[in-house]
Design a protein around this motif. Structure first.
Motif, PDB file in Angstrom:
ATOM      1  N   THR A   1       2.690  11.171  37.315  1.00 40.43           N
ATOM      2  CA  THR A   1       4.068  10.727  37.276  1.00 40.43           C
ATOM      3  C   THR A   1       3.980   9.087  37.006  1.00 40.43           C
ATOM      4  N   CYS A   2       5.106   8.580  36.745  1.00 38.91           N
ATOM      5  CA  CYS A   2       5.290   7.232  36.415  1.00 38.91           C
ATOM      6  C   CYS A   2       5.638   6.559  37.797  1.00 38.91           C
ATOM      7  N   THR A   3       5.634   6.998  38.894  1.00 43.98           N
ATOM      8  CA  THR A   3       6.068   6.299  39.983  1.00 43.98           C
ATOM      9  C   THR A   3       5.039   6.032  41.007  1.00 43.98           C
ATOM     10  N   GLY A   4       3.944   7.033  40.806  1.00 46.35           N
ATOM     11  CA  GLY A   4       2.903   6.603  41.913  1.00 46.35           C
ATOM     12  C   GLY A   4       3.397   6.650  43.436  1.00 46.35           C
ATOM     13  N   GLU A   5       2.980   5.814  44.193  1.00 52.79           N
ATOM     14  CA  GLU A   5       3.476   5.845  45.382  1.00 52.79           C
ATOM     15  C   GLU A   5       4.586   4.691  45.842  1.00 52.79           C
ATOM     16  N   HIS A   6       4.855   3.998  44.682  1.00 53.05           N
ATOM     17  CA  HIS A   6       5.886   2.777  44.901  1.00 53.05           C
ATOM     18  C   HIS A   6       7.339   3.336  44.553  1.00 53.05           C
ATOM     19  N   GLY A   7       7.468   4.213  44.224  1.00 53.44           N
ATOM     20  CA  GLY A   7       8.997   4.744  43.585  1.00 53.44           C
ATOM     21  C   GLY A   7       9.327   4.313  42.539  1.00 53.44           C
ATOM     22  N   VAL A   8      10.710   4.320  42.225  1.00 48.40           N
ATOM     23  CA  VAL A   8      11.421   4.176  40.995  1.00 48.40           C
ATOM     24  C   VAL A   8      11.977   2.864  40.874  1.00 48.40           C
ATOM     25  N   GLY A   9      11.793   1.939  40.171  1.00 45.00           N
ATOM     26  CA  GLY A   9      12.514   0.654  39.970  1.00 45.00           C
ATOM     27  C   GLY A   9      13.223   0.565  38.727  1.00 45.00           C
ATOM     28  N   VAL A  10      13.488  -0.596  38.492  1.00 42.16           N
ATOM     29  CA  VAL A  10      14.300  -0.854  37.178  1.00 42.16           C
ATOM     30  C   VAL A  10      13.360  -0.401  35.872  1.00 42.16           C
ATOM     31  N   GLY A  11      12.176  -0.738  35.972  1.00 44.54           N
ATOM     32  CA  GLY A  11      11.056  -0.701  34.801  1.00 44.54           C
ATOM     33  C   GLY A  11      10.759   0.915  34.675  1.00 44.54           C
ATOM     34  N   LYS A  12      10.951   1.676  35.530  1.00 39.99           N
ATOM     35  CA  LYS A  12      10.698   3.091  35.526  1.00 39.99           C
ATOM     36  C   LYS A  12      11.675   4.291  35.418  1.00 39.99           C
ATOM     37  N   ARG A  13      12.969   3.771  35.765  1.00 43.85           N
ATOM     38  CA  ARG A  13      14.060   4.631  35.437  1.00 43.85           C
ATOM     39  C   ARG A  13      14.148   5.313  34.312  1.00 43.85           C
ATOM     40  N   GLY A  14      13.809   4.500  33.015  1.00 44.89           N
ATOM     41  CA  GLY A  14      14.093   4.893  31.819  1.00 44.89           C
ATOM     42  C   GLY A  14      12.963   6.062  31.526  1.00 44.89           C
ATOM     43  N   TYR A  15      12.103   6.426  32.316  1.00 48.07           N
ATOM     44  CA  TYR A  15      11.190   7.450  32.029  1.00 48.07           C
ATOM     45  C   TYR A  15      11.351   8.878  33.081  1.00 48.07           C
ATOM     46  N   LEU A  16      12.479   8.706  33.891  1.00 47.50           N
ATOM     47  CA  LEU A  16      12.791   9.808  34.621  1.00 47.50           C
ATOM     48  C   LEU A  16      12.994  11.029  33.691  1.00 47.50           C
ATOM     49  N   GLU A  17      13.946  10.911  32.875  1.00 45.83           N
ATOM     50  CA  GLU A  17      14.026  12.077  31.995  1.00 45.83           C
ATOM     51  C   GLU A  17      12.874  12.762  31.251  1.00 45.83           C
ATOM     52  N   LEU A  18      12.079  11.778  30.666  1.00 49.19           N
ATOM     53  CA  LEU A  18      10.878  12.270  30.269  1.00 49.19           C
ATOM     54  C   LEU A  18       9.824  13.053  31.096  1.00 49.19           C
ATOM     55  N   GLU A  19       9.774  12.390  32.460  1.00 51.30           N
ATOM     56  CA  GLU A  19       9.108  13.080  33.438  1.00 51.30           C
ATOM     57  C   GLU A  19       9.885  14.443  34.115  1.00 51.30           C
ATOM     58  N   HIS A  20      10.970  14.367  34.310  1.00 46.71           N
ATOM     59  CA  HIS A  20      11.625  15.590  35.049  1.00 46.71           C
ATOM     60  C   HIS A  20      12.700  16.270  34.199  1.00 46.71           C
ATOM     61  N   GLY A  21      13.099  15.773  33.019  1.00 47.90           N
ATOM     62  CA  GLY A  21      14.014  16.454  32.534  1.00 47.90           C
ATOM     63  C   GLY A  21      15.471  16.000  32.852  1.00 47.90           C
ATOM     64  N   PRO A  22      16.579  16.205  32.027  1.00 49.49           N
ATOM     65  CA  PRO A  22      17.709  15.589  31.826  1.00 49.49           C
ATOM     66  C   PRO A  22      18.582  16.222  33.046  1.00 49.49           C
ATOM     67  N   GLU A  23      18.372  17.684  33.258  1.00 52.62           N
ATOM     68  CA  GLU A  23      19.046  18.229  34.279  1.00 52.62           C
ATOM     69  C   GLU A  23      18.798  17.834  35.860  1.00 52.62           C
ATOM     70  N   ALA A  24      17.454  17.631  35.832  1.00 53.65           N
ATOM     71  CA  ALA A  24      16.764  16.929  37.111  1.00 53.65           C
ATOM     72  C   ALA A  24      17.616  15.717  37.423  1.00 53.65           C
ATOM     73  N   VAL A  25      17.651  14.672  36.533  1.00 56.77           N
ATOM     74  CA  VAL A  25      17.900  13.384  36.598  1.00 56.77           C
ATOM     75  C   VAL A  25      19.487  13.562  37.101  1.00 56.77           C
ATOM     76  N   GLU A  26      20.359  14.388  36.262  1.00 54.36           N
ATOM     77  CA  GLU A  26      21.748  14.646  36.682  1.00 54.36           C
ATOM     78  C   GLU A  26      21.890  15.050  38.005  1.00 54.36           C
ATOM     79  N   VAL A  27      21.142  15.863  38.511  1.00 51.90           N
ATOM     80  CA  VAL A  27      21.093  16.280  39.946  1.00 51.90           C
ATOM     81  C   VAL A  27      21.015  15.023  40.826  1.00 51.90           C
ATOM     82  N   MET A  28      20.026  14.112  40.326  1.00 47.54           N
ATOM     83  CA  MET A  28      19.638  13.057  41.356  1.00 47.54           C
ATOM     84  C   MET A  28      20.713  11.800  41.391  1.00 47.54           C
ATOM     85  N   ARG A  29      21.437  11.948  40.299  1.00 40.37           N
ATOM     86  CA  ARG A  29      22.696  11.038  40.459  1.00 40.37           C
ATOM     87  C   ARG A  29      23.706  11.614  41.292  1.00 40.37           C
TER      88      ARG A  29
END
Length: 94
Positions: free
Chosen positions: A66-94
């Protein structure tokens, strides 16, 4: 594949000649690469650091991590969420 990702990352840091110490707590599958940026660093050096970080995140996700490790998602990592989880999962998170 943690050791593989760490080794490839260490080789990347060495090959580019940047300052980038690596440390971690492998028992829970995390490691960190510190890529310090100073105010007077040339833009080319900063671009190199960003490229190393990009390759690190992509390498980690490709290995099943995962791009987040134990520190969560910040500005520098949010651009990788679709790569990791897919667009559908990111849309659910929104």
């Amino acid at each position: 594949r943690l050791a593989e990702v760490m080794r490839e990352t260490a080789e990347d840091v060495t090959r580019t000649g940047v300052v980038g110490p690596i440390f971690g707590h492998a028992g829970d599958g995390n490691f960190h690469v510190i890529l310090p940026v100073m105010d007077n660093d040339p833009p080319e050096y900063v671009d190199t650091l960003k490229s190393i970080n990009d390759r690190l995140i992509r390498r980690t996700i490709a290995a099943g991590g995962t791009c987040t490790g134990e520190h969560g998602v910040g500005v520098g990592k949010r651009g990788y969420l679709e790569l990791e989880h897919g667009p559908e999962a990111v849309e659910v998170m929104r």
